[in-house]
Design an enzyme around this catalytic site. Structure first.
Site, PDB file in Angstrom:
ATOM      1  N   CYS A 173       0.737  -1.185   0.121  1.00 16.53           N
ATOM      2  CA  CYS A 173      -0.029  -0.069   0.012  1.00 16.53           C
ATOM      3  C   CYS A 173       0.866   1.295   0.189  1.00 16.53           C
ATOM      4  CB  CYS A 173      -1.032   0.060   1.168  1.00 16.53           C
ATOM      5  SG  CYS A 173      -2.338   0.988   0.901  1.00 16.53           S
ATOM      6  N   HIS A 229      -3.500  -5.817   1.019  1.00 20.30           N
ATOM      7  CA  HIS A 229      -2.639  -5.891   2.303  1.00 20.30           C
ATOM      8  C   HIS A 229      -2.684  -7.452   2.566  1.00 20.30           C
ATOM      9  CE1 HIS A 229      -2.610  -1.623   3.751  1.00 20.30           C
ATOM     10  NE2 HIS A 229      -3.536  -1.537   2.922  1.00 20.30           N
ATOM     11  N   GLU A 246      -0.987  -8.686   4.965  1.00 20.50           N
ATOM     12  CA  GLU A 246      -0.726  -8.742   6.394  1.00 20.50           C
ATOM     13  C   GLU A 246      -2.174  -8.677   7.224  1.00 20.50           C
ATOM     14  OE1 GLU A 246      -0.362  -6.091   4.820  1.00 20.50           O
ATOM     15  OE2 GLU A 246      -0.912  -4.452   5.642  1.00 20.50           O
TER      16      GLU A 246
END
Lengths: 82, 225
Positions: free
Chosen positions: B87, B195, B197
């Site tokens: 990002c 994302h 994560e």
């Protein structure tokens, strides 16, 4: 010495913000607007001994993203003391 | 796996990134501040997390890319260290010229925040080897400036060299050729808007992001073995 730098998107690069502004102008009833391109205006105050090459490098290294943007440098005439 | 997560003023996914890396690798990453001038160790992975570094002043990622620590990150990248930018991290890596192109305002103007399906385009990089080429995975996006732009010749080069890692199934931000993530020429730098994560355990609604970190560990073990 005051330097004005105008950073604009390169031709052909889509400008969603310009499009949204254009749409808003239409919404306010302004007719005859053909296109809107938005950009960034930066004014820097530099010592007189800063070279043109340095100012150009500032634009290339930070102020503009050369992948998508062009820049134009305008030197302000020295103001005359009142 | 020895890793580090860089934090800039305005980063907001640094903790999520650190938690995900620790969960999957079993080792807590070092936390590195943007003003640090050097990396204290040779890391296997340096993660540049999401957020709004420096308030997105000038351009998203522009200020962070010129911060002291990034010079060390660029050097590490040149030495072959795996660098993951997610990002805002992707925006920073393009601004630092570690990856080609630029990330512009989403074509629809809106901030886009939702889970999106991606197609895995490359399954032989150190970031993607635990996926299968052509596989559809779900990873969340949350960004305003994710509209990937590069010249036609750069795009052709990326495609030709197999450096498009992930593509959006539905183009959520106007990205050229639906590109969601790209690799550097040497393959050790990955930038992506989604994302991973944020999808590493069921509680988060999915686990498709976990395999990105598993890929890195797998590569590391193979290299060591």
């Amino acid at each position: 010495m005051k330097i004005r730098i105008f950073v604009t998107l390169k031709n052909g690069v889509l400008d969603p913000q310009g499009k949204a502004i254009h749409h808003a102008l239409d919404g306010l009833g302004f007719s005859g607007v053909n296109d809107v391109r938005s950009g960034r205006f930066i004014e820097i105050d530099v010592e007189d001994n800063v070279s043109d090459g340095d100012i150009d490098a500032m634009c290339r290294k930070l102020l503009a993203n050369m992948v998508i943007e062009n820049y134009r440098i305008e030197k302000m005439p020295e103001s005359v003391p009142a | 796996m020895k890793s580090a997560v860089i934090t800039f003023p305005g980063s907001n996914c640094d903790r999520d990134m650190a938690v995900a890396i620790e969960k999957i690798s079993g080792h807590a990453p070092a936390r590195v501040w943007h003003g640090d001038t050097s990396l204290s160790e040779n890391y296997d992975l340096i993660a540049v997390p999401g957020g709004f570094s420096y308030g997105d002043y000038l351009r998203s990622g522009a200020m962070a890319a010129r911060s002291p620590i990034m010079q060390s990150v660029v050097k590490a990248a040149e030495n072959g260290t795996a660098i993951l930018g997610v990002c805002n991290g992707f925006q920073i890596l393009t601004e630092a010229l570690l990856l080609p192109g630029a990330l512009m305002r989403n074509s629809g103007i809106d901030f886009v925040c939702r889970e999106v399906p991606l197609i895995v385009e490359n399954d032989n990089s150190q970031f993607t080897s635990a996926y299968e080429k052509g596989e559809e995975i779900i990873i969340p996006v949350a960004h305003h400036d994710g509209n990937y732009f590069a010249s036609e010749s750069e795009l052709d080069q990326l495609e030709g060299e197999g450096r498009v890692a992930f593509r959006y199934v539905e183009n959520v931000n106007g990205s050229a050729r639906n590109i969601a993530g790209i690799l550097s020429a040497k393959g050790n730098v990955l930038g992506m808007m989604p994302h991973p994560e944020r999808h590493v355990e069921e509680l988060q609604g999915g686990t498709d992001g976990a395999r990105l970190f598993e890929s890195l560990i797998k590569t590391l073990l193979e290299t060591a073995g």
